[in-house]
Design a protein around this motif. Structure first.
Motif, mmCIF file in Angstrom:
data_model
loop_
_atom_site.group_PDB
_atom_site.id
_atom_site.type_symbol
_atom_site.label_atom_id
_atom_site.label_comp_id
_atom_site.label_asym_id
_atom_site.label_seq_id
_atom_site.Cartn_x
_atom_site.Cartn_y
_atom_site.Cartn_z
ATOM 1 N N HIS A 1 0.784 -1.159 -0.029
ATOM 2 C CA HIS A 1 0.023 -0.019 0.005
ATOM 3 C C HIS A 1 0.937 1.299 0.090
ATOM 4 O O HIS A 1 1.716 1.394 0.934
ATOM 5 N N TRP B 1 1.025 5.503 -0.302
ATOM 6 C CA TRP B 1 0.380 6.530 -0.373
ATOM 7 C C TRP B 1 1.025 8.072 -0.376
ATOM 8 O O TRP B 1 2.310 7.788 0.295
ATOM 9 N N SER B 2 0.736 8.991 -0.665
ATOM 10 C CA SER B 2 1.251 10.188 -0.679
ATOM 11 C C SER B 2 2.833 10.142 -1.203
ATOM 12 O O SER B 2 3.625 10.536 -0.459
ATOM 13 N N THR C 1 -1.807 -1.184 -3.894
ATOM 14 C CA THR C 1 -2.640 -0.156 -3.456
ATOM 15 C C THR C 1 -1.950 1.064 -3.579
ATOM 16 O O THR C 1 -1.060 1.219 -3.252
ATOM 17 N N GLU D 1 -2.680 5.385 -3.397
ATOM 18 C CA GLU D 1 -3.467 6.577 -3.069
ATOM 19 C C GLU D 1 -2.768 7.947 -2.994
ATOM 20 O O GLU D 1 -1.533 8.058 -2.412
ATOM 21 N N ASN D 2 -2.865 8.847 -3.702
ATOM 22 C CA ASN D 2 -2.574 10.050 -3.746
ATOM 23 C C ASN D 2 -1.012 9.969 -4.320
ATOM 24 O O ASN D 2 -0.230 10.270 -3.611
ATOM 25 N N HIS E 1 -5.048 -1.457 -7.802
ATOM 26 C CA HIS E 1 -6.109 -0.610 -7.315
ATOM 27 C C HIS E 1 -5.638 0.662 -6.715
ATOM 28 O O HIS E 1 -4.628 0.634 -6.298
ATOM 29 N N GLY E 2 -6.594 1.838 -6.639
ATOM 30 C CA GLY E 2 -6.242 3.115 -6.017
ATOM 31 C C GLY E 2 -7.105 4.250 -6.557
ATOM 32 O O GLY E 2 -7.851 3.875 -7.246
ATOM 33 N N GLN E 3 -6.740 5.060 -6.005
ATOM 34 C CA GLN E 3 -7.777 6.415 -6.307
ATOM 35 C C GLN E 3 -6.590 7.719 -6.196
ATOM 36 O O GLN E 3 -5.357 7.726 -5.419
ATOM 37 N N ARG E 4 -7.100 8.835 -6.811
ATOM 38 C CA ARG E 4 -6.271 10.034 -6.618
ATOM 39 C C ARG E 4 -4.738 9.883 -7.332
ATOM 40 O O ARG E 4 -3.896 10.235 -6.573
ATOM 41 N N VAL E 5 -4.727 9.078 -8.236
ATOM 42 C CA VAL E 5 -3.565 9.043 -8.793
ATOM 43 C C VAL E 5 -3.440 9.880 -10.245
ATOM 44 O O VAL E 5 -4.482 9.575 -11.082
ATOM 45 N N VAL F 1 -7.801 1.882 -11.261
ATOM 46 C CA VAL F 1 -6.956 3.259 -10.592
ATOM 47 C C VAL F 1 -7.847 4.514 -10.745
ATOM 48 O O VAL F 1 -8.054 4.884 -11.979
#
Length: 198
Positions: free
Chosen positions: A46, A48-49, A75, A77-78, A114-118, A142
């Motif tokens: 995972h 992120w940022s 995963t 995120e951002n 998978h993910g979001q805000r990419v 994504v």
């Protein structure tokens, strides 16, 4: 340097949540890989940022190979750029490298991504000198930040997409359904739609 990284305990298996700084990547292979890197499994990660998610970087002068790399259950995120393969990472420790030592990059798979805000989920930048061969995407969804730009970017890439993948894959890749039956064969492996403007 120049020591083989082949079969690191047969497979390098990352099973952890990971945070990385904005100027780095969650998981990075290269750029020093003159001994070769193969048979690596990166899974259950995972990120992120981060500026980059999972990255492979190499360049003329590095030589050797990056081969049989599996990314699974990742995963994002951002993240600015989710998946990166960069073959012109022109940083060398000194001037004594051989510019004719060209690496071979291939047999890389991405499954359950998978993910979001990419901002840019995929950027695979091969070249005429260092094409990227046999890349596979399967089960990828994504969420993107900007729907105005082409965000699945490829250059000198050959490979396949199996089943549903979002965002829409680049035209360099063959399309297969979930039964692994070919739907559309690409004839455009050498086109480039790399865009660093956003």
């Amino acid at each position: 340097m120049g020591v083989t990284s082949q079969s690191l305990s047969d497979q390098l298996n990352c099973v952890f949540n990971l945070f990385s700084r904005l100027d780095s990547a969650g998981v990075s292979i290269g750029s020093e890989m003159s001994g070769g890197v193969s048979n690596v499994l990166v899974e259950n990660v995972h990120i992120w940022s981060s500026r980059r998610g999972v990255r492979i970087k190499t360049a003329p002068g590095r030589g050797a190979y990056v081969n049989n790399i599996v990314y699974r259950n990742i995963t994002l995120e951002n993240v600015r750029v989710g998946i990166v393969i960069k073959t012109d990472y022109n940083e060398h420790p000194d001037e004594r490298f051989d510019p004719k030592a060209v690496p071979v990059v291939g047999n890389i798979s991405y499954t359950s991504i998978h993910g979001q805000r990419v901002r840019v989920p995929v950027r695979i930048q091969g070249s005429a000198e260092i094409p990227v061969r046999n890349v596979t995407f399967h089960d990828m969804s994504v969420g993107i930040l900007d729907k105005k730009h082409h965000v699945f970017q490829c250059s000198f890439v050959q490979g396949q997409v199996i089943g549903y993948v979002f965002p829409v894959p680049c035209k360099n890749l063959d399309l297969y359904n979930e039964r692994r039956e070919m739907v559309k064969q690409s004839t455009l492996q050498n086109i480039s739609d790399i865009d660093y403007s956003f």
